[in-house]
Structures are given as structure tokens and as C-alpha cells.
Design an enzyme around this catalytic site. Structure first.
Site, PDB file in Angstrom:
ATOM      1  N   GLU A 136       0.577  -1.109  -0.066  1.00 38.43           N
ATOM      2  CA  GLU A 136      -0.131   0.002   0.042  1.00 38.43           C
ATOM      3  C   GLU A 136       0.795   1.214  -0.092  1.00 38.43           C
ATOM      4  OE1 GLU A 136      -3.897   2.108   2.380  1.00 38.43           O
ATOM      5  OE2 GLU A 136      -2.678   0.522   3.289  1.00 38.43           O
ATOM      6  N   GLU A 233     -12.505   2.516   3.773  1.00 36.64           N
ATOM      7  CA  GLU A 233     -11.847   2.997   5.047  1.00 36.64           C
ATOM      8  C   GLU A 233     -11.674   4.540   5.122  1.00 36.64           C
ATOM      9  OE1 GLU A 233      -6.991   1.983   6.535  1.00 36.64           O
ATOM     10  OE2 GLU A 233      -7.255   2.892   4.323  1.00 36.64           O
TER      11      GLU A 233
END
Length: 253
Positions: A136, A233
Site C-alpha cells: 500500500e 476506509e
């Protein structure tokens, strides 16, 4: 597309993640995700997942260690190995890896070479276990010295490692913070992206509360051929039923 609430930040009216799993399932979701695992009740979460049939779209490798600092490589590989074992009862969810911070005095070439070497070791463990690692990229707004803050660089690393068990996690909010053009940075390489996370600008709240063009974002994902899940998220500004209703309407899914 499969939507997965981030139960780290959502359904917080419930004190523990096992009950948040149940709440997400009761709200009609088939998946969820959370961050670090060492401080969580994994047996309780495992039981809740079995009870509800919910799947997990992501858990972070814990503890977080650098992929670019050779002094931390053994600890990184150990963290991956331990996270694979600890999360296996949760259904072998994808495991999220961040890069760690830049090393003072190290060249860009050495940063890249060290990252590839570390990720190859980690990916070998993932291959043996049948688990996917998600690399990520983050952003310099939150982490000024973070190494991986570029989607292109993240994709370059995934390509250089060359493992089917290492893929990119593309976070729309992190990418927007870095001023990236989503269509440009993902063009021709969407096959290397296994998960997408969303939140609105500027303050990382639910889609529909900020400045991002979600019609364009979702159409771009469709045009590129993305068929994976969407991790929600974000920090909710509304009660969860209203927050998720707004998110669904905004994403048109």
C-alpha cells in the site's frame, strides 16, 4: 463490487471487533477489514466470521516494519510469517504491507533494490501459504518521510518482485492527497491491483461528503476492468446506517 466496511473505524458503538463483524453482517455486508491484529481478540473475531459468513478483505502485517531498511528486514519477514499464521483461522485474508520510512543517506536505487529484496522474501512466504500480500502506497500529508507514496512506484515494485501473491492496494484518498491522476497511474496495470480503498477529500470521511468526483472514479475503475473489492476506509460523520447509505448512493453500487 464487493463493499467492505473498515470496522477499525466504523460500527464503533460496539466495543469489540467481533460485535462489529456482526453489525456489518446485519447491515447487509459480506466482507469487512481492519488494521493491526495483535491487540485484537482473534478467537472472538474468528467465531463471529464463522457465525455470519462474513469474509475479510484486509488485515495489516503486524508489527509494521520497513521494506527499505536492511536492518529491519529480518523483523519484517518474521512479521509476515507470524501474521500469516495468526490470521489463517480468519480465512487467510489479504495482508497489507506499508513501506516504512526512507533511510537517511540511501540512494533511490538502493531504496528500490532493498524493497524488492525484502518483498521477494515476504512474497515467498505468501506463496507457500496461499496468501496475497497487498503493498500500500500512503501519502506525505500523513507521513512526510514515508518511502512509498507513489502508485507508479508501488506498481513498479510489484512488477519487479514478479510474484502472483504480491499485488497493490490502491487507496483513492492517499492517491488524491498526492495529486495523482487515477486513470493515468493505473493505465495498463490494473491487473496488478487486487484491492481498492475509498474515502473523500479532504478529511477522509465517507464518499459524498467531500470534493472527489466519485462518478468519474467509479467509471474509471470500470473502464480499466477492475473487478475486486472496495474497502470503505473512512471516518464516518453520520450514524453508520446513514453513512453507509450515503456511501452506497455516492458510489452507485
Amino acid at each position: 463490487m464487493l463493499l467492505a466496511p473498515c470496522i477499525e473505524w466504523q460500527f464503533t458503538e460496539h466495543a469489540n471487533l467481533a460485535d462489529r463483524v456482526r453489525a456489518a453482517a446485519a447491515a447487509g455486508y459480506r466482507a469487512a477489514e481492519f488494521h493491526l491484529w495483535r491487540d485484537k481478540d482473534l478467537p472472538g473475531i474468528t467465531a463471529a466470521l464463522a457465525e455470519t459468513g462474513l469474509g475479510l478483505t484486509g488485515v495489516c502485517v503486524d508489527p509494521r516494519r520497513s521494506i527499505v531498511d536492511p536492518a529491519e528486514r529480518a523483523e519484517l519477514v518474521a512479521a509476515v510469517r507470524e501474521t500469516i499464521a495468526a490470521t489463517a483461522p480468519l480465512g487467510k485474508p489479504p495482508l497489507i504491507v506499508a513501506s516504512g520510512f526512507k533511510v537517511d543517506g540511501m540512494s533511490e536505487a538502493d531504496h528500490f533494490a532493498n524493497a524488492v529484496a525484502a518483498l521477494k522474501e515476504a512474497a515467498a512466504l505468501a506463496e507457500a501459504a496461499g496468501v496475497t500480500l497487498l503493498l500500500e502506497p500512503l501519502n506525505t500529508r500523513l507521513f512526510a518521510a514515508m518511502y512509498l507514496v507513489s502508485t507508479r512506484l508501488g506498481l513498479d515494485l510489484v512488477e519487479a518482485v514478479g510474484s502472483p501473491n504480491l499485488r497493490l492496494l490502491y487507496d483513492v484518498w492517499h492517491s488524491a492527497c498526492m495529486g495523482e491522476d487515477m486513470a493515468e497511474v493505473l493505465a495498463g496495470r490494473i491487473h496488478l491491483v487486487a484491492h481498492v480503498q475509498v474515502a473523500d477529500m479532504d478529511d477522509r470521511h465517507e464518499p459524498g461528503t467531500g470534493t472527489l468526483d466519485w462518478g468519474r472514479i467509479m467509471q474509471t475503475l470500470t473502464d480499466l476492468g477492475y473487478t475486486g473489492g472496495i474497502g470503505l476506509e473512512y471516518f464516518p460523520t453520520l450514524p453508520m446506517d446513514q453513512s453507509l447509505q450515503l456511501t452506497r448512493a455516492t458510489l452507485a453500487v
